[in-house]
Design a protein around this motif. Structure first.
Motif: not given
Ligand code: SF4
Ligand code: SF4
Length: 424
Positions: A142-144, A147-155, A177-179, A199-206
């Motif tokens: 689930v992508l919230e 909460r995403c700070i667009k850090c690009m780690r996941c990308v 946004y990160v799709g 890896l996500c520094p926030t709770g954006a990826i669950m």
């Protein structure tokens, strides 16, 4: 071993291996440079969040993208640089919807931790309360987006076994946004999906079914502090000698849950000092409804969600010499401000007509002229009146509140412990 070079950090000479990352070298030598997008195995470093901004050879720039070289002069800790870094993190909080008390990542979140590390009590920027859709379409994740700070780690770092990227930046500018590529995401194993979540520094990826909840005390950023008692001893000695005059406090709970009031009374044996040194005027603690005199200190819990809250707050401003916002709801709206992402009409319809727990067939939104009128959104106290001080927390630690009160009423020195400032 590689060649060594001489660099200077905040005036101290350091011998370091040439080409090593500046953030790492600084940390090994006791200089804390905050980072959010930086992740040890992502190479080259991303440099997207800029929270590691330092002055390098006289010019401000991100430390995480710098490799140490001969003669490098680095400035980390001066008031201007600290304020730049703090402002960047405050912007992230204002730009997203970070309702930490209801977030699965609380206690394990790098962004939240950075807020504590930088001593952020309030964001100087107005909260945007954007309503970005939460993406439930992927198989495991689930992508919230709020909460995403667009850090690009996941990308850059989340890839399938056949080397395909799962995340990508979409749109441009402040609409970025990160799709998720659903097809690629479905190829990830559960373990790989959980790795992406961590890896996500926030709770954006669950990841569905993978609670991030761990018991308090065992989460990534839990840590205890030992309470020094020298300030307490000084305070009690002054009280014994009769050097502390009795003061008057008024308190109110506006759009809050009373948690801050409960916390205020959780100061154990210090309650005896409180009772001797403070008289409460208008307050739910005494159930005194109207001010009987001018008060030394007003403590406000909760923001303003209706006209009555505004009226009460204005009366407190007038009748209290010092006014303090205590807790997240008073400071920026807190959990009640979750409704700020939608219109008042939508909120009422959801609460009274469409909610799954409502009585079936209900077509009425309650209204009575004697009920206080709801405002279009929840306002922080400082949007209505001037607030002199802020005590953050949800709720703030009892000792944090009591120390702030002692400081404001009797000019007592105090230090806030990490465990008192930290409240997730
Ligand atoms: S992502 Fe982090 S900062 Fe944002 S709400 Fe969750 S815990 Fe708080
Ligand atoms: S989803 Fe998480 S890792 Fe990806 S860009 Fe947003 S904050 Fe960074």
């Amino acid at each position: 071993m590689g060649k060594h070079v001489n660099i200077t950090i905040d005036g101290r000479s350091i011998l370091a291996e040439e080409g090593r990352n500046l953030v790492e070298v600084a940390r090994e030598n006791g200089f804390f440079i905050p980072t959010l997008c930086y992740f040890d195995h992502i190479d080259p470093p991303l440099g997207t969040c800029r929270t590691c901004t330092c002055r390098i050879n006289g010019k401000p720039g991100p430390a995480c993208t710098e490799k140490v070289r001969e003669g490098m002069m680095v400035e980390v800790n001066d008031s201007e640089l600290s304020d730049i870094r703090k402002a960047l993190v405050e912007m992230m909080f204002a730009e997203g919807n970070h309702f930490c008390p209801s977030c699965e990542k609380s206690g394990n979140c790098d962004l939240q931790h950075m807020g504590y590390e930088l001593g952020i009590a309030i964001s100087r920027f107005p909260h945007l309360f954007k309503d970005r859709l939460i993406d439930y379409n992927a198989k495991r994740m689930v992508l919230e987006h709020n909460r995403c700070i667009k850090c690009m780690r996941c990308v850059v770092d989340v890839v399938t076994d056949d080397g395909k990227r799962v995340f990508s930046y979409q749109n441009r500018g402040n609409e970025t946004y990160v799709g998720i590529d659903y097809e690629q995401e479905a190829k990830l194993s559960r373990a790989q999906a959980v790795e992406a979540m961590n890896l996500c520094p926030t709770g954006a990826i669950m990841v569905r079914g993978e609670s991030m909840g761990q018991p308090f005390g065992e989460r990534k950023f839990d840590r205890n502090s030992i309470r020094p008692d020298y300030y307490d001893k000084q305070f009690k000695a002054k009280k014994r000698k009769g050097k502390l005059t009795k003061k008057t406090i008024a308190t109110a709970s506006l759009a809050g849950c009373f948690g801050c009031h409960m916390s205020m009374l959780d100061i154990d044996t210090d309650l005896l000092d409180l009772v001797e040194l403070v008289s409460f005027d208008k307050s739910p603690i005494t159930d005194i409804k109207n001010f009987s005199k001018q008060c030394d200190l007003g403590i406000i819990e909760g923001g303003c969600c209706n006209e009555e809250n505004v009226e009460t707050l204005r009366a407190f401003r007038e009748k209290c010499d010092i006014l303090v916002s205590v807790g997240e709801c008073a400071i920026w709206g807190g959990l009640p401000a979750m409704r700020n992402t939608m219109s008042l009409g939508e909120c009422l319809e959801e609460a009274f007509l469409n909610c799954v727990t409502n009585e079936e067939g209900n077509t009425v939104i309650p209204y009575d002229e004697n009920l206080p009128k709801l405002l279009d959104k929840v306002y922080s106290c400082r949007e209505i009146v001037k607030i002199d001080y802020f005590v953050p927390g949800c709720p703030p630690d009892a000792q944090h509140i009591w120390k702030a009160v002692r400081n404001l009423l009797w000019d007592e020195n105090y230090s806030i412990l990490y465990s008192e400032f930290k409240y997730d």
